[in-house]
Write an enzyme that holds these catalytic residues in place. Sequence first.
Site, PDB file in Angstrom:
ATOM      1  N   HIS A  52       0.846  -1.197   0.000  1.00  0.00           N
ATOM      2  CA  HIS A  52       0.000   0.000   0.000  1.00  0.00           C
ATOM      3  C   HIS A  52       0.878   1.242   0.000  1.00  0.00           C
ATOM      4  CE1 HIS A  52       0.787  -0.436   4.301  1.00  0.00           C
ATOM      5  NE2 HIS A  52       0.243   0.746   4.553  1.00  0.00           N
ATOM      6  N   HIS A  54       1.490   3.971   1.869  1.00  0.00           N
ATOM      7  CA  HIS A  54       2.045   4.775   2.964  1.00  0.00           C
ATOM      8  C   HIS A  54       3.570   4.879   2.876  1.00  0.00           C
ATOM      9  CE1 HIS A  54      -1.803   4.189   5.571  1.00  0.00           C
ATOM     10  NE2 HIS A  54      -1.900   5.216   4.748  1.00  0.00           N
ATOM     11  N   ASP A  56       5.981   4.847   4.946  1.00  0.00           N
ATOM     12  CA  ASP A  56       6.854   3.900   5.656  1.00  0.00           C
ATOM     13  C   ASP A  56       6.903   2.539   4.959  1.00  0.00           C
ATOM     14  OD1 ASP A  56       4.104   3.710   6.659  1.00  0.00           O
ATOM     15  OD2 ASP A  56       4.862   2.271   8.130  1.00  0.00           O
ATOM     16  N   HIS A  57       6.197   2.414   3.819  1.00  0.00           N
ATOM     17  CA  HIS A  57       6.221   1.173   3.031  1.00  0.00           C
ATOM     18  C   HIS A  57       6.831   1.378   1.642  1.00  0.00           C
ATOM     19  CE1 HIS A  57       3.556  -1.095   5.882  1.00  0.00           C
ATOM     20  NE2 HIS A  57       3.429   0.148   6.293  1.00  0.00           N
ATOM     21  N   HIS A 108      -7.436  -0.738   5.595  1.00  0.00           N
ATOM     22  CA  HIS A 108      -6.415   0.195   6.097  1.00  0.00           C
ATOM     23  C   HIS A 108      -6.236   1.317   5.075  1.00  0.00           C
ATOM     24  CE1 HIS A 108      -2.752   1.567   8.052  1.00  0.00           C
ATOM     25  NE2 HIS A 108      -2.068   1.379   6.944  1.00  0.00           N
ATOM     26  N   ASP A 129      -0.137  -3.733   6.343  1.00  0.00           N
ATOM     27  CA  ASP A 129      -0.780  -3.187   7.540  1.00  0.00           C
ATOM     28  C   ASP A 129      -2.247  -3.609   7.635  1.00  0.00           C
ATOM     29  OD1 ASP A 129       1.592  -1.916   8.059  1.00  0.00           O
ATOM     30  OD2 ASP A 129       0.850   0.123   7.732  1.00  0.00           O
ATOM     31  N   HIS A 167       4.607  -4.428  10.894  1.00  0.00           N
ATOM     32  CA  HIS A 167       4.981  -3.696  12.116  1.00  0.00           C
ATOM     33  C   HIS A 167       5.073  -4.634  13.318  1.00  0.00           C
ATOM     34  CE1 HIS A 167       4.538   0.502  10.667  1.00  0.00           C
ATOM     35  NE2 HIS A 167       3.620  -0.018   9.853  1.00  0.00           N
TER      36      HIS A 167
END
Length: 254
Positions: A52, A54, A56-57, A108, A129, A167
């Site tokens: 996805h 985001h 942090d990905h 999410h 996530d 995570h």
Amino acid sequence: MTLLPLPAFDDNYIWMLHDGHQALVVDPGDEQPVLQALQAQGLQLKAILVTHHHADHVGGVDELRAATGAAVYGPAGETMPEPLQRLGDGDTLDLLGLHFTVLDVPGHTAGHIAYFSDNGGQPLLFCGDTLFSGGCGRLFEGTPAQMLASLDRLAALPDSTRVCCAHEYTLSNLRFARAVEPDNTALQDYSRQCEALRARQLPTLPSTIAVERDINPFLRSRQTAVTRAVLARAAASDEIGIFAALREWKNQFK
Ligand SMILES: [Zn+2]
Ligand SMILES: [Zn+2]
């Protein structure tokens, strides 16, 4: 085949799978841990899988593509670092001799996907996530109904499926899970195991689908104990309402 969680930022894992020569990574929010692992083990990066959009990905995707020439795969319906091959539900890909199937798992984010491989009877799931050990992702873009349907699909995967979440949220998720189901002995045992791992700074992941079905309240929202605990705090008239109230309870939980 070796499966490694590379720690990144405060609590992310970038999953790496390699055969001693070639590697793939999932959700590289930062290129540095990946470049270090490739160099330390003399690996060639063949593919980058993204679940996805985001930051942090995806934050390390451009650097890794430029440094290694790896092919990038990601969701059909989200803003992504281009160029990449876009994937949707039922699409398949063959990497490092493994066959992967893509699952749409919105909730999410609106276009979140997961990657599943039966891996010759040792199944693997990269779920970003969507599903965490003991928990699930926050509903930033999707509805409770979508997330419940997405988690139902993941819960139906084989028991032995290794669940590679993005995570390390396990201990805080399990604190909440114990508040929901104080009498769940499997949850109590699993909590002790995970606390012992974290005390040694070891990952609690991967989990398995069988474990998650026994301990994760978000896969257990139709179980009597979970339903009762939710209804003692909030009104809900159907299973989607109960799931929504459970997610809301977690959002408030300290
Ligand atoms: Zn996310
Ligand atoms: Zn994340």
